[in-house]
Design an enzyme around this catalytic site. Structure first.
Site, mmCIF file in Angstrom:
data_model
loop_
_atom_site.group_PDB
_atom_site.id
_atom_site.type_symbol
_atom_site.label_atom_id
_atom_site.label_comp_id
_atom_site.label_asym_id
_atom_site.label_seq_id
_atom_site.Cartn_x
_atom_site.Cartn_y
_atom_site.Cartn_z
ATOM 1 N N CYS A 1 19.463 5.137 32.869
ATOM 2 C CA CYS A 1 20.234 6.361 33.127
ATOM 3 C C CYS A 1 19.365 7.582 33.373
ATOM 4 O O CYS A 1 19.899 8.674 33.618
ATOM 5 C CB CYS A 1 21.191 6.623 31.961
ATOM 6 S SG CYS A 1 20.384 7.291 30.513
ATOM 7 N N ASP B 1 14.128 -0.270 -10.366
ATOM 8 C CA ASP B 1 14.566 0.724 -11.360
ATOM 9 C C ASP B 1 16.072 0.923 -11.274
ATOM 10 O O ASP B 1 16.658 0.733 -10.208
ATOM 11 C CB ASP B 1 13.910 2.084 -11.065
ATOM 12 C CG ASP B 1 12.404 1.970 -10.981
ATOM 13 O OD1 ASP B 1 11.800 1.545 -11.969
ATOM 14 O OD2 ASP B 1 11.847 2.285 -9.900
ATOM 15 N N HIS C 1 18.295 3.263 10.513
ATOM 16 C CA HIS C 1 17.313 4.326 10.771
ATOM 17 C C HIS C 1 16.339 3.932 11.877
ATOM 18 O O HIS C 1 15.272 4.524 12.008
ATOM 19 C CB HIS C 1 16.564 4.683 9.484
ATOM 20 C CG HIS C 1 17.469 5.258 8.436
ATOM 21 N ND1 HIS C 1 17.207 5.238 7.089
ATOM 22 C CD2 HIS C 1 18.683 5.872 8.552
ATOM 23 C CE1 HIS C 1 18.196 5.809 6.426
ATOM 24 N NE2 HIS C 1 19.116 6.193 7.282
ATOM 25 N N GLY D 1 16.658 -3.008 -3.277
ATOM 26 C CA GLY D 1 15.514 -2.127 -3.044
ATOM 27 C C GLY D 1 15.863 -0.783 -2.461
ATOM 28 O O GLY D 1 15.119 -0.263 -1.637
ATOM 29 N N THR D 2 16.972 -0.220 -2.897
ATOM 30 C CA THR D 2 17.338 1.114 -2.392
ATOM 31 C C THR D 2 17.813 2.018 -3.519
ATOM 32 O O THR D 2 18.512 1.565 -4.418
ATOM 33 C CB THR D 2 18.410 1.035 -1.279
ATOM 34 O OG1 THR D 2 18.711 2.363 -0.834
ATOM 35 C CG2 THR D 2 19.672 0.328 -1.714
ATOM 36 N N ARG E 1 -1.014 9.987 17.170
ATOM 37 C CA ARG E 1 -0.818 9.228 15.922
ATOM 38 C C ARG E 1 -1.031 7.735 16.132
ATOM 39 O O ARG E 1 -1.429 7.023 15.217
ATOM 40 C CB ARG E 1 0.589 9.483 15.373
ATOM 41 C CG ARG E 1 0.687 10.764 14.558
ATOM 42 C CD ARG E 1 1.777 10.670 13.506
ATOM 43 N NE ARG E 1 3.066 10.273 14.069
ATOM 44 C CZ ARG E 1 3.906 11.088 14.687
ATOM 45 N NH1 ARG E 1 3.600 12.351 14.824
ATOM 46 N NH2 ARG E 1 5.053 10.648 15.164
ATOM 47 N N ASN F 1 15.369 0.357 6.500
ATOM 48 C CA ASN F 1 13.947 0.232 6.815
ATOM 49 C C ASN F 1 13.714 0.198 8.313
ATOM 50 O O ASN F 1 14.550 -0.289 9.076
ATOM 51 C CB ASN F 1 13.366 -1.028 6.167
ATOM 52 C CG ASN F 1 13.407 -0.951 4.659
ATOM 53 O OD1 ASN F 1 13.538 0.146 4.115
ATOM 54 N ND2 ASN F 1 13.307 -2.078 3.999
ATOM 55 N N VAL F 2 12.535 0.671 8.685
ATOM 56 C CA VAL F 2 12.183 0.726 10.103
ATOM 57 C C VAL F 2 11.095 -0.298 10.423
ATOM 58 O O VAL F 2 10.506 -0.271 11.486
ATOM 59 C CB VAL F 2 11.706 2.147 10.494
ATOM 60 C CG1 VAL F 2 12.813 3.163 10.264
ATOM 61 C CG2 VAL F 2 10.444 2.556 9.734
ATOM 62 N N CYS G 1 21.808 6.958 26.468
ATOM 63 C CA CYS G 1 22.644 5.749 26.528
ATOM 64 C C CYS G 1 22.287 4.718 25.452
ATOM 65 O O CYS G 1 22.889 3.646 25.401
ATOM 66 C CB CYS G 1 22.563 5.112 27.920
ATOM 67 S SG CYS G 1 20.999 4.286 28.263
HETATM 68 P P1 NAD Z 1 13.399 4.792 -1.624
HETATM 69 O O1 NAD Z 1 11.939 4.888 -1.326
HETATM 70 O O2 NAD Z 1 14.179 6.014 -1.856
HETATM 71 O O3 NAD Z 1 13.648 3.860 -2.907
HETATM 72 C C1 NAD Z 1 13.133 2.616 -3.017
HETATM 73 C C2 NAD Z 1 13.706 1.882 -4.240
HETATM 74 O O4 NAD Z 1 13.086 0.624 -4.284
HETATM 75 C C3 NAD Z 1 13.407 2.577 -5.589
HETATM 76 O O5 NAD Z 1 14.620 2.691 -6.333
HETATM 77 C C4 NAD Z 1 12.445 1.605 -6.296
HETATM 78 O O6 NAD Z 1 12.711 1.494 -7.688
HETATM 79 C C5 NAD Z 1 12.763 0.297 -5.602
HETATM 80 N N1 NAD Z 1 11.637 -0.648 -5.561
HETATM 81 C C6 NAD Z 1 10.309 -0.413 -5.464
HETATM 82 N N2 NAD Z 1 9.620 -1.572 -5.433
HETATM 83 C C7 NAD Z 1 10.544 -2.565 -5.521
HETATM 84 C C8 NAD Z 1 10.465 -3.987 -5.545
HETATM 85 N N3 NAD Z 1 9.295 -4.649 -5.478
HETATM 86 N N4 NAD Z 1 11.622 -4.695 -5.627
HETATM 87 C C9 NAD Z 1 12.825 -4.046 -5.712
HETATM 88 N N5 NAD Z 1 12.953 -2.712 -5.698
HETATM 89 C C10 NAD Z 1 11.828 -1.986 -5.602
HETATM 90 O O7 NAD Z 1 13.993 3.944 -0.447
HETATM 91 P P2 NAD Z 1 15.351 4.010 0.310
HETATM 92 O O8 NAD Z 1 16.490 4.111 -0.648
HETATM 93 O O9 NAD Z 1 15.321 2.882 1.233
HETATM 94 O O10 NAD Z 1 15.368 5.375 1.144
HETATM 95 C C11 NAD Z 1 14.265 6.022 1.686
HETATM 96 C C12 NAD Z 1 14.169 6.104 3.202
HETATM 97 O O11 NAD Z 1 12.833 5.755 3.492
HETATM 98 C C13 NAD Z 1 14.977 5.164 4.016
HETATM 99 O O12 NAD Z 1 15.707 5.933 4.874
HETATM 100 C C14 NAD Z 1 13.977 4.331 4.867
HETATM 101 O O13 NAD Z 1 14.300 4.481 6.225
HETATM 102 C C15 NAD Z 1 12.675 4.968 4.667
HETATM 103 N N6 NAD Z 1 11.501 4.076 4.429
HETATM 104 C C16 NAD Z 1 11.365 2.905 5.096
HETATM 105 C C17 NAD Z 1 10.282 2.071 4.836
HETATM 106 C C18 NAD Z 1 10.182 0.763 5.544
HETATM 107 O O14 NAD Z 1 10.617 0.661 6.683
HETATM 108 N N7 NAD Z 1 9.663 -0.259 4.894
HETATM 109 C C19 NAD Z 1 9.322 2.448 3.883
HETATM 110 C C20 NAD Z 1 9.473 3.690 3.244
HETATM 111 C C21 NAD Z 1 10.594 4.479 3.512
HETATM 112 ZN ZN ZN Z 2 19.538 5.748 29.109
#
Ligand code: NAD
Ligand code: ZN
Length: 265
Positions: A164, A229, A133, A201-202, A77, A116-117, A144
């Site tokens: 370890c 939203d 995450h 943003g969650t 990947r 976010n990651v 460890c």
């Molecule tokens: P989600 O994808 O479930 O939801 C994202 C939310 O963000 C939605 O409610 C949406 O309306 C809102 N949104 C979209 N664009 C926006 C903006 N410009 N400003 C404000 N809000 C906005 O995300 P989540 O709740 O974080 O959960 C999903 C999982 O996905 C998490 O565990 C995360 O680890 C992972 N993830 C991470 C990344 C990253 O690292 N950037 C990207 C995608 C998913």
């Molecule tokens: Zn270790």
């Protein structure tokens, strides 16, 4: 002539007043805060999962069954990155990440728990941070929890921990994988001290990340939501503002700074 009315100004002022009054505000952020950096969310209209379907729920089981084979897939990947990996590799923080780093600098946000990651909070200058995450640019020992940079593909599969001898994987938490205990401990400690939480943003549906935020609300402290939203928690929030995080967080931060610069009454 009709004057244009800013639909958010009153809510922004209310959010700023709550933040400025708080003593220990923590934040929970999710994929939406990085959407304006070009990283797609998982759920929602243009979400990766909405378009391509959800990934298998037994990822960690697959890794545990054969870590060497799992690493071969990771190497493959890396050579042919998927959409999310490729975008994260070049993404830069946006106004919302910078605004939140500024709120930390002026003493308002004490800790950010991010789902976010992508490492963008750290890149924007936030210091007090739990990547619950994991982070896609790190490796982690499953025994460890020692983390190290993931700069290149290791020579031996699976790589072993310098400390370890345990098996090393990428730091990103997979489906079925326990959240690293050091992260859980930090989230617990920080959220226990909080008297305010801002969610940015969650969708706040992923456990346990969202639970730390809810617990603060359940103790009677204000919750603020900044999200494109409405979500299941909007109605429990003291203030919920629905639009893009970049502009909203910049404006909220500017208001907080205005309030805190005012001379005492
Ligand atoms: P989600 O994808 O479930 O939801 C994202 C939310 O963000 C939605 O409610 C949406 O309306 C809102 N949104 C979209 N664009 C926006 C903006 N410009 N400003 C404000 N809000 C906005 O995300 P989540 O709740 O974080 O959960 C999903 C999982 O996905 C998490 O565990 C995360 O680890 C992972 N993830 C991470 C990344 C990253 O690292 N950037 C990207 C995608 C998913
Ligand atoms: Zn270790």
């Amino acid at each position: 002539m009709t004057e244009s009315v800013d639909p958010h100004q009153e809510l922004i002022e209310r959010a700023a007043a709550i933040l400025a009054e708080s003593h220990y505000c923590i934040a929970l952020t999710g994929a939406g805060i990085s959407a304006e950096s070009g990283i797609p969310t998982f759920r929602g209209k243009d979400g990766l999962w909405t378009k391509h379907g959800e990934p298998p729920l037994n990822q960690y089981e697959q890794f545990s069954a054969d870590p060497a084979e799992w690493w071969q897939n990771v190497a493959e990947r890396r050579r042919h990155p998927d959409e999310l990996t490729a975008t994260i590799a070049t993404a830069q923080p946006n106004d919302a990440h910078y605004a939140m780093a500024e709120l930390e600098r002026i003493g308002v946000i004490k800790h950010i728990i991010t789902q976010n990651v992508d490492g963008l909070h750290r890149a924007a200058g936030t210091g007090s941070l739990t990547e619950i995450h994991g982070c896609s640019t790190l490796l982690r020992c499953i025994s460890c929890n020692t983390r190290s940079p993931f700069d290149e593909i290791p020579e031996l599969f699976p790589p072993r921990c310098d400390q370890c001898g345990g098996i090393v994987k990428t730091d990103t938490v997979m489906f079925g994988e326990p959240i690293p205990p050091d992260c859980l401990q930090r989230c617990y400690e920080e959220s226990s001290k909080a008297d305010c939480v801002i969610l940015v943003g969650t969708t706040a549906v992923v456990s346990p990340a969202a639970d730390f935020a809810f617990a603060i609300g359940q103790r009677g402290h204000p919750m603020i939501e900044v999200n494109l939203d409405p979500t299941i928690i909007s109605r429990y929030c003291a203030v919920a503002i629905h639009d893009k995080a970049g502009e909203l967080m910049s404006r909220i931060t500017a208001e907080v700074k205005d309030i805190l610069d005012e001379p005492p009454a």
